[in-house]
Design a protein around this motif. Structure first.
Motif, PDB file in Angstrom:
ATOM      1  N   PRO A   1     -31.374  30.124 -16.451  1.00  0.00           N
ATOM      2  CA  PRO A   1     -30.983  28.893 -17.144  1.00  0.00           C
ATOM      3  C   PRO A   1     -32.204  28.196 -17.748  1.00  0.00           C
ATOM      4  O   PRO A   1     -33.343  28.438 -17.322  1.00  0.00           O
ATOM      5  N   PRO A   2     -31.981  27.337 -18.734  1.00  0.00           N
ATOM      6  CA  PRO A   2     -33.107  26.604 -19.333  1.00  0.00           C
ATOM      7  C   PRO A   2     -33.735  25.652 -18.312  1.00  0.00           C
ATOM      8  O   PRO A   2     -33.102  25.277 -17.323  1.00  0.00           O
ATOM      9  N   ARG A   3     -34.972  25.265 -18.568  1.00  0.00           N
ATOM     10  CA  ARG A   3     -35.659  24.308 -17.700  1.00  0.00           C
ATOM     11  C   ARG A   3     -34.841  23.025 -17.617  1.00  0.00           C
ATOM     12  O   ARG A   3     -34.152  22.652 -18.561  1.00  0.00           O
ATOM     13  N   SER A   4     -34.960  22.366 -16.486  1.00  0.00           N
ATOM     14  CA  SER A   4     -34.199  21.149 -16.259  1.00  0.00           C
ATOM     15  C   SER A   4     -35.132  19.948 -16.183  1.00  0.00           C
ATOM     16  O   SER A   4     -36.190  20.020 -15.553  1.00  0.00           O
ATOM     17  N   ARG A   5     -34.730  18.863 -16.797  1.00  0.00           N
ATOM     18  CA  ARG A   5     -35.501  17.624 -16.690  1.00  0.00           C
ATOM     19  C   ARG A   5     -35.312  16.971 -15.329  1.00  0.00           C
ATOM     20  O   ARG A   5     -36.063  16.084 -14.961  1.00  0.00           O
TER      21      ARG A   5
END
Length: 141
Positions: free
Chosen positions: A110-114
């Motif tokens: 998954p994409p990086r998470s803030r």
């Protein structure tokens, strides 16, 4: 023992645990040989689940101490704020991080998470609050 002295001890213990786990163990585990992101996340989830359980217990001790004894205003404010930051982490940020780590552990990318930055930011705030609560309690303010 006074409520302020008890609060100083709990704040210092809590502060030490957060510093050791969040700012020492967590980043270092990914530098160990052969530790992949999946292994690091698996270890991290176990460690942070345990840390958060102990933090929740310490937060209960803080709240009981605040209710049971007389604590000066500045100590009260910083201690309540630290408990509030923990609550924010447990209710709003950790679930988002857990969902993302579930996906990584399932083999997805998954994409990086803030949310991770939010957790680190709240850890910094919590450290400052616990330090302030401990120092204020020890100084008798």
């Amino acid at each position: 023992m006074t409520a302020t002295a008890a609060l100083a001890g709990v704040a210092c213990l809590w502060l030490g645990m957060v510093l050791a786990i969040s700012f020492l163990e967590a980043p270092l585990k990914f530098r160990a040989p052969d530790v992949t992101v999946r292994i690091g996340l698996g270890i991290g989830r176990l460690v942070f689940r345990a840390l958060n359980a102990v933090e929740a217990a310490l937060a209960v001790v803080v709240v009981v101490t605040l209710i049971a004894g007389h604590v000066p205003g500045p100590v009260l404010g910083t201690a309540v704020a630290a408990v509030g930051v923990l609550a924010l982490q447990l209710v709003a940020i950790r679930p988002v991080l857990n969902r993302r780590s579930d996906r990584v552990l399932a083999g997805e990318d998954p994409p990086r998470s803030r949310a991770h930055l939010g957790y680190v930011g709240t850890e910094v705030v919590k450290v400052a609050l616990l330090l302030a609560a401990g120092v204020l309690a020890l100084s008798g303010l």
